[in-house]
Design an enzyme around this catalytic site. Structure first.
Site, PDB file in Angstrom:
ATOM      1  N   HIS A 200       5.019   9.517   4.098  1.00 19.61           N
ATOM      2  CA  HIS A 200       4.631   8.697   3.507  1.00 19.61           C
ATOM      3  C   HIS A 200       6.177   7.791   3.796  1.00 19.61           C
ATOM      4  CE1 HIS A 200       0.493   9.547   4.438  1.00 19.61           C
ATOM      5  NE2 HIS A 200      -0.205   7.867   3.828  1.00 19.61           N
ATOM      6  N   GLU A 203       5.929   1.927   2.006  1.00 13.71           N
ATOM      7  CA  GLU A 203       4.706   1.186   1.919  1.00 13.71           C
ATOM      8  C   GLU A 203       4.727   0.115   0.670  1.00 13.71           C
ATOM      9  OE1 GLU A 203       1.288   4.214   0.328  1.00 13.71           O
ATOM     10  OE2 GLU A 203       0.181   2.035   0.638  1.00 13.71           O
TER      11      GLU A 203
HETATM   12 ZN   LIG Z   1      -1.706   7.281   4.040  1.00  9.88          ZN
END
Ligand SMILES: [Zn+2]
Length: 344
Positions: A200, A203
């Protein structure tokens, strides 16, 4: 704009993979309360309506607080198997042919569970899903980035003897303040165990975090990554290198990364040649499974042809064997014939 029944049907039938899904994020509130009851776990909620009232989030952290609290109801092998099987039933109904699924063992281990119990339960659920629906699934060992790095080493110690039962390593949870470079040695070790590498990034964190996942962690795919749009050079690089982005529109909306699904930069990323995909992240918390995410984009005016391109990207960006990818491409071509009236 509302979409027609035929478009909704087409989006459910669209052959696709899901590449960004946390199995713990499929824990529906009703199931959480049922498991709490079954396992004698006390939760600080006064019934389903009170629990539901907590599903409003200001940011990533406010979601994670509830998410980790509810994970305490998962206790037995059967709990993990049932959670996986229920998700795969839902994914199959949404046209998912293959799912590459995150799980967070550190949280379960901190709750007193054995790594092997969690893995056995999830693998059992995958076997049941394959038998019932023919759906393919594999597991991504996800590192919780706001726990100490030593905890991630302990996780890899537990995972190493059965590394061949895993697909990949991932990195999730609180992003800002925990740059990917902290996990350089963890990712090098995971690569040595034969795991694919994803993380990740971008974000809530900046494009610099995305750059680190590429240059320091050497990931093959980036989860979320929407803030890449702030860095045109990086967009060109990711497009040129064919790095997949697993974008989650309803998650971005519910966690206030954007205030409107139309502002998730899907169209710009497609136009830039990025291998962008659409996924559901934590569907029980964010108000929709994968077909709902496709539908939410259709409602913003994104064309069905573009959504079919995204499904095609999801086939290219997955880690399935080439023969399985070829079979999925054939299914997608058949879908395009069947729904050719929507593609004009
Ligand atoms: Zn996620």
């Amino acid at each position: 704009m509302a979409i027609s029944t035929r478009i909704s049907q087409a989006l459910h039938a669209l052959p696709k993979t899901e590449l960004h899904l946390h199995i713990e994020g499929t824990l529906e509130p009703e199931l959480a309360l049922r498991l709490a009851d079954r396992n004698g776990v006390t939760l600080p909620f006064d019934g389903i309506d009170d629990l539901r009232s907590h599903y409003r989030f200001d940011n990533l952290q406010s979601f994670l607080d509830l998410y980790y609290q509810l994970m305490s109801v998962l206790c037995t092998r059967e709990d993990f198997s049932d959670l996986m099987f229920d998700y795969l039933a839902h994914a199959h109904a949404d046209g998912v042919h293959r799912a590459e699924i995150f799980f967070d063992p550190q949280v379960h281990m901190n709750n007193g569970l054995d790594y092997d119990l969690v893995l056995d339960g999830l693998l059992d659920g995958i076997a049941r899903g394959r038998a019932a629906y023919g759906i393919d699934a594999a597991l991504i060992l996800s590192v919780v980035r706001d726990l100490p790095v030593e905890s991630a080493q302990t996780l890899l110690d537990a995972a190493a003897p059965r590394a061949d039962e895993l697909l990949a390593i991932g990195l999730d949870s609180t992003e800002v303040g925990y740059p990917p470079e902290l996990f350089e040695r963890i990712y090098a070790r995971a690569a040595g165990m034969g795991l694919h590498l994803v993380a990740h990034a971008g974000e809530e964190g900046t494009a610099e975090y995305i750059r680190q996942t590429l240059d320091v962690l050497h990931v093959e795919r980036i989860d979320h990554g929407v803030r890449i749009i702030e860095d045109p050079t990086l967009v060109r690089r990711v497009a040129a290198e064919g790095i997949g982005l697993t974008v989650c529109p309803l998650s971005n909306l519910r966690l206030q990364v954007v205030d409107d699904v139309a502002k998730v930069p899907i169209r710009q990323l497609l136009d830039s040649g990025v291998c962008v995909t659409v996924n559901s992240d934590d569907p029980a918390y964010f108000g929709g499974y994968i077909a709902d995410n496709y539908a939410a984009l259709a409602e913003t005016g994104l064309s069905i042809a573009a959504l079919a391109d995204i499904a095609g990207n999801s086939i290219e960006a997955c880690f399935a064997p080439e023969a399985d990818k070829a079979a999925m491409r054939t299914e997608l071509d058949q879908w395009k014939t069947e729904y050719s009236d929507l593609l004009g």
